[in-house]
Design an enzyme around this catalytic site. Structure first.
Site, PDB file in Angstrom:
ATOM      1  N   SER A 273       0.828  -1.212   0.000  1.00 41.85           N
ATOM      2  CA  SER A 273       0.000   0.000   0.000  1.00 41.85           C
ATOM      3  C   SER A 273       0.861   1.260   0.000  1.00 41.85           C
ATOM      4  CB  SER A 273      -0.882  -0.008   1.257  1.00 41.85           C
ATOM      5  OG  SER A 273      -1.428   1.277   1.494  1.00 41.85           O
TER       6      SER A 273
ATOM      7  N   GLN B 163       0.580  -0.437  -4.779  1.00 38.16           N
ATOM      8  CA  GLN B 163      -0.736   0.228  -4.874  1.00 38.16           C
ATOM      9  C   GLN B 163      -0.565   1.722  -4.708  1.00 38.16           C
ATOM     10  OE1 GLN B 163      -2.417   1.376  -1.638  1.00 38.16           O
ATOM     11  NE2 GLN B 163      -3.755   2.585  -2.971  1.00 38.16           N
TER      12      GLN B 163
ATOM     13  N   TYR C  11      -2.219   5.550  -4.277  1.00 37.96           N
ATOM     14  CA  TYR C  11      -3.281   6.515  -4.038  1.00 37.96           C
ATOM     15  C   TYR C  11      -2.868   7.800  -4.727  1.00 37.96           C
ATOM     16  CZ  TYR C  11      -5.808   3.989  -0.339  1.00 37.96           C
ATOM     17  OH  TYR C  11      -6.578   3.089   0.372  1.00 37.96           O
TER      18      TYR C  11
ATOM     19  N   THR D 183      -5.752   2.703  -6.983  1.00 34.43           N
ATOM     20  CA  THR D 183      -7.019   2.640  -6.245  1.00 34.43           C
ATOM     21  C   THR D 183      -7.858   3.874  -6.543  1.00 34.43           C
ATOM     22  OG1 THR D 183      -6.029   1.311  -4.515  1.00 34.43           O
ATOM     23  CG2 THR D 183      -8.047   2.483  -3.937  1.00 34.43           C
TER      24      THR D 183
ATOM     25  N   LYS E  94      -8.305  -0.500  -9.317  1.00 30.61           N
ATOM     26  CA  LYS E  94      -8.961  -1.116  -8.147  1.00 30.61           C
ATOM     27  C   LYS E  94     -10.124  -0.260  -7.650  1.00 30.61           C
ATOM     28  CE  LYS E  94      -7.794  -2.849  -3.511  1.00 30.61           C
ATOM     29  NZ  LYS E  94      -8.308  -1.948  -2.497  1.00 30.61           N
TER      30      LYS E  94
ATOM     31  N   HIS F 228     -13.569  -1.818  -1.472  1.00 24.14           N
ATOM     32  CA  HIS F 228     -12.570  -1.481  -0.452  1.00 24.14           C
ATOM     33  C   HIS F 228     -12.845  -2.262   0.845  1.00 24.14           C
ATOM     34  CE1 HIS F 228      -9.355   1.712  -0.341  1.00 24.14           C
ATOM     35  NE2 HIS F 228      -9.297   1.320   0.911  1.00 24.14           N
TER      36      HIS F 228
ATOM     37  N   ARG G 222     -15.282  -0.587   3.301  1.00 25.36           N
ATOM     38  CA  ARG G 222     -14.751   0.513   4.121  1.00 25.36           C
ATOM     39  C   ARG G 222     -15.048   1.883   3.535  1.00 25.36           C
ATOM     40  NH1 ARG G 222     -10.836  -1.517   7.473  1.00 25.36           N
ATOM     41  NH2 ARG G 222      -9.365   0.211   7.429  1.00 25.36           N
TER      42      ARG G 222
END
Ligand code: FMN
Length: 381
Positions: free
Chosen positions: A107, A128, A130, A156, A252, A276, A279
């Site tokens: 992440s 991953q 963001y 994501t 994602k 997610h 979440r």
């Protein structure tokens, strides 16, 4: 000594060993948690079709995800703060995954940095991303992932705003940590975790601290992350990310066939049907409920993966039968990590593989490629 039979046993052990604020951070969903619960409930409701008297002596769970050989089509999902479930958690989970032969996804919000995980593993992992408002930082993250040898970028898309999780508020989970009698007790009541945590220097967001101007400690980090998730992110941004990355791209957080068609249009190699882990949008359908329509819409144009609620090999089987080319586990490996460190992640993977192997056999199937809707009972009309 607790006998560990399934992921639920690892979860119970993690609950006893990990401080409540971090255990609850994993075992929670947004607002009413209805989507969080639906992920697991909808999987459990899918009935498998038992077949008998089929030669199943030569079975294999081996498959491919994004052209990569995998021991089973189950990757480790990106999970922020993994290194708070168990010290050096990202490195330990990545090692367990590479020994087992499945992809590990790091992440953006990890404790161990990209470079740190690369230095402590021998095979490429996935990264991953963001998208933050600070696009320089995002660009450098992409470059760092490429330089570290990451073999896929997982972008994501479902966290442009951060949904509320009540347990985090109640437990006082925050960066920087807020010290009060409750938070101190949460740590003091887990002495083993505290002792192990004292033995590592990795206790902050490794990909961020020291890589953003002005963010060198927990206080400045808290302020930075709070305002960084970028609500302007849209399909036009994918182009420059794809070009800067130049490798395999996975999108994602897709839950709708129209968005899945966009993912094809922007040139993604795969998408992950995901909410997610329940979440973000509370009230959204479970991922397994969303999967079939997305497979029907784009399944012949890119790989369709899925995550959300997978706690067993039977769940993996259900997802594969509904057309997923690969699956991911989040909490299932996090519980293993919190319970027993690297050995717990390995145990979680073994449990799921054994269950998948047996389940395939009892359904009369020997190869992942042969699985399909014919292995399921029709849902009652
Ligand atoms: C504690 C926790 C942290 C997460 N952090 C991230 C993250 O940093 N980036 C991301 O894309 N998804 C994150 N996710 C979502 C997972 O990647 C995945 O979609 C989800 O966990 C799948 O559901 P499952 O936990 O039921 O298997 C997180 C999930 C959990 C439980």
């Amino acid at each position: 000594m607790t006998v560990i039979c399934d992921i639920g046993d690892l979860q119970q052990l993690a609950r006893r060993r990990v401080p409540r604020m971090f255990y609850d951070y994993a075992d929670s969903g947004a607002w009413s948690e209805s989507t969080y619960r639906a992920n697991a409930d909808d999987l459990a409701a899918i009935k498998l079709r038992q077949r008998v008297a089929v030669d199943i002596s030569d079975r294999s769970t081996r498959s491919e995800m994004l052209g990569q050989q995998v021991a089973m089509p189950v990757a480790l999902a990106p999970v922020g703060l993994t290194g708070m479930q168990y010290p050096d958690g990202e490195i330990l989970a990545a090692r367990a995954a590479e020994k087992f032969g499945v992809p590990f996804t790091l992440s953006t919000m990890s404790i161990c940095s990209i470079e740190d995980v690369a230095a402590n593993t021998t095979k490429p992992f996935w990264f991953q991303l963001y998208v933050m408002r600070d696009r320089d930082f995002v660009g450098r993250l992409i470059d760092r992932a490429r330089e570290a040898g990451c073999s896929a970028l997982v972008l994501t898309l479902d966290l442009q705003v951060l949904a509320q999780r009540h347990k985090d508020l109640r437990n006082g989970l925050s960066a920087p940590p807020r010290w009060n009698p409750s938070t101190l007790w949460q740590l003091a009541s887990r002495p083993g975790w505290c002792l192990r945590m004292l033995g590592t220097r990795r206790r902050s967001f490794g990909n961020v601290v020291g890589h953003v101007r002005g963010v060198d400690d927990m206080a400045s980090l808290g302020a930075w992350t709070a305002e960084q998730f970028d609500p302007t992110l849209n399909w036009n941004d994918i182009d420059w990310i794809r070009e800067r990355w130049g490798g395999k791209l996975i999108l994602k957080g897709i839950l709708d066939p129209e968005d899945a068609r966009e993912a094809v249009r922007v040139g993604a190699d795969a998408l992950i049907v995901s909410n997610h882990g329940g979440r973000q949008l509370d009230g959204a359908p479970s991922s397994i409920a969303a999967l079939p329509a997305i497979v029907d819409a784009v399944g012949d144009q890119l790989e369709v993966h899925v995550d959300g609620g997978i706690r067993s090999g039977q769940d993996v089987m259900r997802a594969l039968c509904l057309g997923a080319g690969g699956t991911y586990i989040g909490r299932a490996f996090i519980y293993g990590l919190g319970a027993l460190g690297e050995a717990g992640v390995s145990r979680a993977l073994e449990i799921i593989r054994n269950e998948l192997d047996m389940t395939m056999g009892l359904c009369g199937a020997s190869r992942v490629a042969d699985l399909g809707r014919h292995n399921l009972l029709e849902p009652p009309a």
